[in-house]
Design an enzyme around this catalytic site. Structure first.
Site, PDB file in Angstrom:
ATOM      1  N   ASP A 210      -3.911   1.027   4.382  1.00 18.55           N
ATOM      2  CA  ASP A 210      -3.556   2.264   5.092  1.00 18.55           C
ATOM      3  C   ASP A 210      -3.311   3.364   4.045  1.00 18.55           C
ATOM      4  O   ASP A 210      -3.865   3.277   2.958  1.00 18.55           O
ATOM      5  CB  ASP A 210      -2.345   2.000   6.003  1.00 18.55           C
ATOM      6  CG  ASP A 210      -2.340   2.925   7.219  1.00 18.55           C
ATOM      7  OD1 ASP A 210      -2.412   4.143   7.023  1.00 18.55           O
ATOM      8  OD2 ASP A 210      -2.273   2.434   8.358  1.00 18.55           O
ATOM      9  N   HIS A 233      -6.244   4.840   2.942  1.00 17.98           N
ATOM     10  CA  HIS A 233      -6.481   6.010   3.784  1.00 17.98           C
ATOM     11  C   HIS A 233      -6.058   7.308   3.095  1.00 17.98           C
ATOM     12  O   HIS A 233      -5.793   8.294   3.749  1.00 17.98           O
ATOM     13  CB  HIS A 233      -5.786   5.856   5.131  1.00 17.98           C
ATOM     14  CG  HIS A 233      -6.343   4.731   5.963  1.00 17.98           C
ATOM     15  ND1 HIS A 233      -5.864   4.408   7.202  1.00 17.98           N
ATOM     16  CD2 HIS A 233      -7.348   3.860   5.717  1.00 17.98           C
ATOM     17  CE1 HIS A 233      -6.555   3.377   7.681  1.00 17.98           C
ATOM     18  NE2 HIS A 233      -7.451   3.020   6.796  1.00 17.98           N
TER      19      HIS A 233
END
Ligand SMILES: *[C@@H]1O[C@H](CO)[C@@H](O)[C@H](O)[C@H]1NC(C)=O
Ligand SMILES: *[C@@H]1O[C@H](CO)[C@@H](O)[C@H](O)[C@H]1NC(C)=O
Ligand SMILES: *[C@@H]1O[C@H](CO)[C@@H](O)[C@H](O)[C@H]1NC(C)=O
Length: 394
Positions: A210, A233
């Protein structure tokens, strides 16, 4: 529980001509043991020490259950993690923490060791990335209300949820932190920070499933420099506006970082129909190298994953004094720059300078889109600024 050595050794620190004695508490259990109780006991004793003390976890691999190491303590504390501590591999439903360091002033965590969250089994049952209604998994390392702290030379591996969460910190420097989890592990943010003032993240490597670094509400004066991120991310401010009672964000600087094969690059995201009305200001990204990064520069004030919000009401989070400068490299999709600001509260004072982002895909070339913002453009602009303005029908 292993043998406990309350070894009280005298350490002489010579620091600017100042010397002090440090009491040392070393974990004596053999490699492979569960050290939860012993570590708690060692910390509790160290916390009572009237002068700086150290708790040492030696080389080796140890099991460690859920543990809260909380002050306030009588004097500063060093935790020296030389070995690896491993969490329980089960899915630990409903627990939100594994290791907590809390309420300590003058804290140091270092030693070259690792926290292994053993997240593999838990990721397979976790669906928090798809829905609001889900059982929380434990965050590997929580720093709650830590002041005047140095955290360095530490790794976090395979967290079940976030690797590191920083809340209520004041004056904390993290450096040479290594964070590793597979690209497809859900919710494994590298470092999440919120409601803190004066945190530095330097010279670190974050490769996870993430956000590499995510910045929550109430964060003030965060300096990120020399971080290599990816896969993951990217580096994100927000999401903001999902909950009521959120606080303003200000003074975020991200400099000299490299993003490689990340899903997003540099992102600011706020929810539409926000539950609060705060300001995020003074957010600066500078000197960033991109290698195959999707959505390299993104302001998204319509952040609404899984359509769990009302997109008709524009975000009430105000974005002010934002800059993106000297950002170069390759994009993984054509959306090189996307500035989607709130219709109700257009972004104010956004500067973009020396952008050179190339995209070679068949659907190219790269685009630079703006809505509800008039950025001030300086220097190189590849792609050309606001060449494909989007008009949103909302
Ligand atoms: C910040 O914390 C570090 C590490 O404890 C300390 O050396 C430094 O003096 C602190 N800075 C301020 C301004 O308190
Ligand atoms: C930039 O960051 C890299 C680590 O990614 C580091 O090796 C380098 O020294 C930094 N450069 C400057 C000018 O700080
Ligand atoms: C934005 O920057 C200007 C000029 O530096 C400053 O006067 C203003 O207070 C800043 N606004 C916010 C909300 O920080």
């Amino acid at each position: 529980m292993g043998a406990y050595f309350g070894v009280s050794t005298i350490f002489v620190f010579c620091l600017l001509g100042f010397s002090a004695n440090a009491e040392e508490f070393t974990i004596g259990s053999s490699s492979g043991s569960d050290i939860t109780q012993e570590l708690l006991k060692a910390f509790t004793s160290a916390c009572q020490s009237p002068s700086r003390s150290r708790v040492v976890i030696p080389k080796g691999e140890f099991k460690l259950g859920e543990i809260e190491l909380r002050g306030p303590c009588k004097a500063p504390i060093d935790i020296v993690l030389r070995g690896t501590v491993k969490a329980d591999g089960n899915t630990a439903y409903g627990k939100d923490k594994w290791v907590v360091f809390g309420n300590i002033n003058g804290f140091k965590l270092h030693g070259g060791g690792a926290f292994d969250g053993e997240g593999n089994a838990a990721w397979r049952v976790n669906n928090c990335h798809k829905t609001f209604e889900c059982k929380k998994l434990p965050i590997s390392i929580r720093f709650d209300f830590i002041e005047n702290a140095i955290i360095k030379d530490i790794s976090s591996i395979d967290a079940k949820n976030f690797h590191i969460n920083v809340l209520g910190a004041k004056n904390m420097t993290m450096s040479n932190i290594k964070i590793i989890a597979p690209e497809d592990s859900p919710n494994t943010d590298g470092i999440h920070l919120g409601r803190s003032d004066g945190v530095k993240i330097l010279n670190s490597f974050i490769s996870t499933g993430d956000d590499c670094i995510s910045v929550g509400d109430g964060m003030k004066n965060l300096h990120v420099e020399g971080v290599v991120c990816g896969p993951g991310h990217g580096i994100s401010v927000g999401s903001l506006g999902r909950y009521g009672m959120e606080q303003d964000v200000s003074g975020i600087t991200v400099k000299n970082c490299t993003l490689q094969s990340t899903d997003n690059g540099l992102r600011i995201k706020t929810w539409p129909s926000s539950a609060c009305s705060t300001t995020a200001s003074d957010i600066h990204f500078e000197d960033i190298i991109l290698k195959d990064v999707s959505n390299p520069i993104l302001i998204d004030q319509e952040y609404c994953p899984w359509n769990q919000c009302n997109k008709q009401k524009s975000s009430t989070i105000k974005l002010v004094n934002i800059s993106f400068k000297k950002i170069r490299g390759t994009s993984g999709n054509k959306d090189a720059v996307k500035l989607l600001c709130s219709k109700g509260y257009p972004c104010q004072n956004v500067e973009i300078g020396d952008i050179d982002i190339r995209y070679n895909g068949a659907d190219g070339p790269a685009t630079f889109q703006c809505s509800n913002v008039s950025p001030k453009i300086m220097g190189t602009q590849i792609p050309k600024a606001c060449s494909a303005p989007v008009t949103k029908a909302n």
